[in-house]
Structures are given as C-alpha cells and as structure tokens.
Enzyme design. Structure first.
Site, PDB file in Angstrom:
ATOM      1  N   ARG A 269       0.858  -1.185   0.000  1.00 59.66           N
ATOM      2  CA  ARG A 269       0.000   0.000   0.000  1.00 59.66           C
ATOM      3  C   ARG A 269       0.888   1.227   0.000  1.00 59.66           C
ATOM      4  O   ARG A 269       1.496   1.571   1.007  1.00 59.66           O
ATOM      5  CB  ARG A 269      -0.928  -0.023   1.224  1.00 59.66           C
ATOM      6  N   HIS A 273      -3.857   4.164   4.656  1.00 57.47           N
ATOM      7  CA  HIS A 273      -4.935   3.167   4.723  1.00 57.47           C
ATOM      8  C   HIS A 273      -6.224   3.771   4.182  1.00 57.47           C
ATOM      9  O   HIS A 273      -6.888   3.192   3.329  1.00 57.47           O
ATOM     10  CB  HIS A 273      -5.108   2.703   6.165  1.00 57.47           C
ATOM     11  N   TYR A 282       3.826   5.278  11.480  1.00 57.29           N
ATOM     12  CA  TYR A 282       4.113   3.891  11.825  1.00 57.29           C
ATOM     13  C   TYR A 282       5.006   3.161  10.820  1.00 57.29           C
ATOM     14  O   TYR A 282       5.345   1.998  11.040  1.00 57.29           O
ATOM     15  CB  TYR A 282       2.807   3.104  12.024  1.00 57.29           C
TER      16      TYR A 282
END
Length: 375
Positions: A269, A273, A282
């Site tokens: 990805r 998200h 993160y």
C-alpha cells in the site's frame, strides 16, 4: 522483517529443493524482464499487454482524482489503491462474465474491470447512495466495510453455484488484516468442507492500518490454506502478468470441481490506509522508497519499450485519455444530486420490515416538525 531485493518478498521460512518452484510466482521483473515459471504462464499478444497497461494507468488516475476530491471536502473518505493496481487488474481481467466478485472497500480496479461506472463508486464515499450499482448487472457485489464479512457472503454464493449445477466461480477480496478475522477463517472452513468453487484473493499490502504483517502471522499467509485443506499460492502482486496467470488457473480449478484456492498477492500500500490515516506515524520512508522501485505500471511500460511494442506517442495518448477520464469523473462527481432525506430507508430489505418502517415514520415526522415551525 527483511525484504528480498529481487522479488520484494520475505525469505522463505523453510528450505526448498533445487527443483522446487520459487515461493513467489513472478513472470515480469520490476525491470520489465520476462521470466518463466514452471507452473504458471500466460501468453499475451501485444494488444492485450497494451490493454492491461491502459487499465493500470486509468485506474491510478481515477484513484488520484478521488483522493484529490476527498482532500477538497467533496468525499467523506477514500481508500486508495495506489501500488495495488496490478493485483486488482490482473485478477479482475481473469474473471469471466458470469463469475461473481465480492470486494471489500478498496477494489476500485476490479470495479473498473467489471464495467462499474467509477462515479457510482464515488457516490458511496460522497454519501449520496448505498453503493450505486446493481450487483447482478455487473456480477460485482457492493463494497463491504465490515472487515472480512464478505468472505462468508462469497462462500455462500459459491455453494449456491455448486448446488445449482453452475459452471461459474466466485472470488472474494480482502487484505492481510482480514485474515485475523473469524469470518474469513469460517469461510475457509465452509468452502473447504463443501469443496466450493471459490477463490480467496488476499491483497497482502503489508499493513493492516498500522499493524505490520509480522504481528499477524508467523508463517506466510498463503500457507494458512494448508491447514484448511486447500492449496495456497503467493504471487508477486505488482506483476500483472503473474496475477492474471495465477488467478486464471485458480478460477479454472474452482469451476472444474477442484475447490477453493487462496491467492496471496504480495504487494504494498503506497498511500495511507484511508484519508483519515497518517502512515508516516508507523512506517519508514525507506520502506516506501524500496517498493516504489517495484511499481506495477513502470514494469509493464519497461516491457513494452524493451520489446518495441509501444512508442512515446502511445504512452502519451494513454496519459491523455486517463486525464480526460479523470476530469470527466470529477465533473460528474460534483454534479451528483443530494438524495432525499428518507432515501436512507430504501433498498435495505427486499420486503417490508416493521422496525425499519417505524424508524422511517418517526424520522419523517421529525422532519415535518421543522416545516410547521417555519409556517
């Protein structure tokens, strides 16, 4: 977790014999070189490859337009597919017209392959419809926000195909995070026990929101299928050739009575998200940069150039077409009419439902009270 530079995959957890096929099915390298695999292959004409390239470019452009619309307050939220185009186009183009696809909420590329008007997808995220397409017309189910629940819907549909004596198959899409959900594992159990004609397509994009893959599974995800009694295969999810070949074979196996297959499309990805997420909190920028070198569009472009199948004018024409389609999507999205306030109660149940009717009547009465005040 270390990443293999050649394939973008983690090292195998077990030793393999020299004659064993590689853990990751790949037919097109990140540099655009065609490679062979002992079990999977695909024979594509130049026009077919160019068509796949067109799909990839247009779908990325549509995704970019939707992302921009969200940033401008025109959509409530958006789940970008950036980096996952090959996984979706390759599998979507492997489907036959009567196969049924069950998406989660990021399968905009599969929707494109099933001829769903992109503005209808945007209507859902704009809040003006309940997903504005007819699943029966496109054999593409409505988006599913509840993580993993579509896997049970797909398993039941596949069992229905089987009991009706049909020759079609179902495919269900979910992410690596969904493999930790009970619904997905229950769908594995039922499909294996019933030998259902279904393909489980996991887009392993490495991150379940902010949770990395290694915190969810101690083995590669495709190997989970062994415990349920059906085959699993890992494919380079950024290689549209390999995804097409692997998905075609899995669907053929399902249609011929060989039961389910789990495909793990190993991809990444590239964006957040959703537009409510900040991936810089993160994950490392270096990880993102490494995956940019495996871009699914650039490797097909490199292959076309190296094999003299397309020239500069062709690529410019595709870019221009994608830009035009994107501009048209933006215009039509902004022109979408707001629904009536009571439309939320439409198309929820096939027959009358007393509880729903009561809620609708109560809300209608509430709205009417404002009209009385203004008189």
């Amino acid at each position: 977790m270390t990443i293999d530079a050649a394939h973008g995959a983690p090292p195998s957890t077990g030793a393999q014999s020299p004659s064993a096929p590689p853990e990751l099915v790949q037919l097109l390298t990140p540099e655009g070189e065609r490679v062979e695999h002992p079990e999977y292959d695909v024979d594509l004409t130049a026009d077919e490859i160019k068509s796949l390239y067109r799909d990839l470019v247009i779908v990325r452009r549509l995704d970019q337009e939707a992302l921009a619309l969200t940033r401008q307050g025109e959509l409530g939220v958006w789940a970008s597919l950036l980096g996952q185009e090959a996984a979706q186009i390759g599998s979507g183009r492997a489907l036959r017209p009567n196969d049924m696809a069950f998406p989660s909420y990021r399968e905009h590329g599969v929707a494109w392959c099933r001829d769903v008007d992109p503005v209808k997808v945007l209507g859902l995220f704009r809040g003006v419809n309940h997903s504005g397409w007819d699943p029966k017309e496109h054999n593409f189910h409505l988006y599913t926000i509840v993580i993993g629940s579509q896997s049970l819907h797909a398993a039941g549909y596949a069992m229905g195909i089987q009991r009706d004596g049909g020759e079609d198959a179902a495919i269900v899409y979910f992410g690596d995070g969904a493999t930790s959900q009970g619904d997905v594992n229950e769908a594995f159990v039922w499909s294996a026990a019933q030998n259902a004609p279904i393909v489980f397509f996991c887009q392993n994009n490495q991150w379940a929101i902010s949770e990395p893959l290694e915190r969810q599974s101690r083995i590669p995800l495709y190997r989970r299928a062994e415990g349920f009694g059906f085959p699993g295969i890992r494919v380079d999810g950024n290689d549209v050739f390999a995804v097409l070949a692997v998905t075609r074979k899995a669907l053929d196996n399902a249609r011929s009575g060989q039961g389910p297959t789990l495909i793990e499309a190993f991809t990444y990805r590239m964006g957040a998200h959703t537009t409510t997420d900040d991936p810089t909190r993160y994950r490392l920028q270096a990880e993102l940069e490494a995956w940019k070198l495996k871009d699914p569009i650039e490797r097909v472009k490199a292959y076309l150039v190296k094999n003299q199948m397309a020239d500069k004018e062709y690529f410019e024409s595709i870019d221009d077409e994608a830009k035009q389609i994107g501009s048209d999507l933006r215009r039509r999205c902004l022109e979408l009419p707001d629904p009536e306030a009571t439309a939320i109660w439409e198309n929820v149940y096939a027959t009358d439902h007393s509880l729903l009717a009561g809620e609708r009547d109560q809300f209608t009465s509430y709205l009417g009270s404002f009209e009385e005040v203004t008189r």
